[in-house]
Design a protein around this motif. Structure first.
Motif, PDB file in Angstrom:
ATOM      1  N   MET A   1       0.821  -1.186   0.000  1.00 33.53           N
ATOM      2  CA  MET A   1       0.000   0.000   0.000  1.00 33.53           C
ATOM      3  C   MET A   1       0.873   1.262   0.000  1.00 33.53           C
ATOM      4  SD  MET A   1      -3.048   1.167   2.571  1.00 33.53           S
ATOM      5  CE  MET A   1      -2.070   1.842   3.880  1.00 33.53           C
ATOM      6  N   LEU A   2       1.926   1.230   0.787  1.00 30.00           N
ATOM      7  CA  LEU A   2       2.819   2.383   0.854  1.00 30.00           C
ATOM      8  C   LEU A   2       3.501   2.641  -0.496  1.00 30.00           C
ATOM      9  CD1 LEU A   2       3.931   4.551   2.694  1.00 30.00           C
ATOM     10  CD2 LEU A   2       5.759   2.990   3.333  1.00 30.00           C
ATOM     11  N   ALA A   3       3.881   1.577  -1.189  1.00 28.11           N
ATOM     12  CA  ALA A   3       4.516   1.727  -2.501  1.00 28.11           C
ATOM     13  C   ALA A   3       3.563   2.377  -3.500  1.00 28.11           C
ATOM     14  CB  ALA A   3       4.982   0.370  -3.024  1.00 28.11           C
ATOM     15  N   VAL A   4       2.305   2.013  -3.459  1.00 25.72           N
ATOM     16  CA  VAL A   4       1.309   2.601  -4.361  1.00 25.72           C
ATOM     17  C   VAL A   4       1.165   4.095  -4.086  1.00 25.72           C
ATOM     18  CG1 VAL A   4      -1.140   2.610  -4.969  1.00 25.72           C
ATOM     19  CG2 VAL A   4       0.065   0.440  -4.720  1.00 25.72           C
ATOM     20  N   ILE A   5       1.135   4.471  -2.842  1.00 26.12           N
ATOM     21  CA  ILE A   5       1.009   5.885  -2.467  1.00 26.12           C
ATOM     22  C   ILE A   5       2.230   6.673  -2.931  1.00 26.12           C
ATOM     23  CG2 ILE A   5       0.916   7.477  -0.500  1.00 26.12           C
ATOM     24  CD1 ILE A   5      -0.798   5.332   0.929  1.00 26.12           C
ATOM     25  N   VAL A   6       3.426   6.133  -2.746  1.00 23.62           N
ATOM     26  CA  VAL A   6       4.645   6.817  -3.154  1.00 23.62           C
ATOM     27  C   VAL A   6       4.704   6.950  -4.675  1.00 23.62           C
ATOM     28  CG1 VAL A   6       7.172   6.603  -3.258  1.00 23.62           C
ATOM     29  CG2 VAL A   6       5.960   6.181  -1.109  1.00 23.62           C
ATOM     30  N   VAL A   7       4.404   5.871  -5.399  1.00 31.53           N
ATOM     31  CA  VAL A   7       4.432   5.918  -6.861  1.00 31.53           C
ATOM     32  C   VAL A   7       3.401   6.908  -7.375  1.00 31.53           C
ATOM     33  CG1 VAL A   7       3.965   4.579  -8.964  1.00 31.53           C
ATOM     34  CG2 VAL A   7       5.392   3.610  -7.160  1.00 31.53           C
TER      35      VAL A   7
END
Length: 102
Positions: A1-7
């Protein structure tokens, strides 16, 4: 989930700070820098509504202060993108050549 937010954040930042000002600037014949600065200035002056209508307001100011007064022609290259400035200069030269002088 964090990776999606950062991307998503990185993609959104690139689109809004690089791509969008460039496309809008080319469309309305404003440089990318002026496009970005106009959004910031009008947002400070008028708040969120100023940010939304920054480009039209900048075009109106350019039309009133720069395009209407021949003495302000030195500002045109600073406001216009290079391709747009070349188109404007060529159109102005064509119009001057076609206009009969008294």
């Amino acid at each position: 989930m964090l990776a999606v937010i950062v991307v998503y954040g990185v993609i959104n930042a690139v689109i809004q700070t690089v791509i969008q000002p460039r496309i809008v600037g080319q469309t309305v014949n404003l440089s990318q820098t002026i496009t970005l600065l106009s959004v910031l200035v009008w947002a400070i002056v008028l708040g969120p509504i100023g940010a939304l209508i920054a480009i039209p307001l900048t075009i109106v100011v350019r039309a009133i202060l720069v395009e209407a007064d021949p003495r302000m022609s030195w500002l045109r290259p600073l406001l216009a993108d290079r391709a747009g400035a070349a188109r404007t200069d060529a159109a102005g030269a064509d119009a001057a050549r076609d206009t009969p002088h008294a």
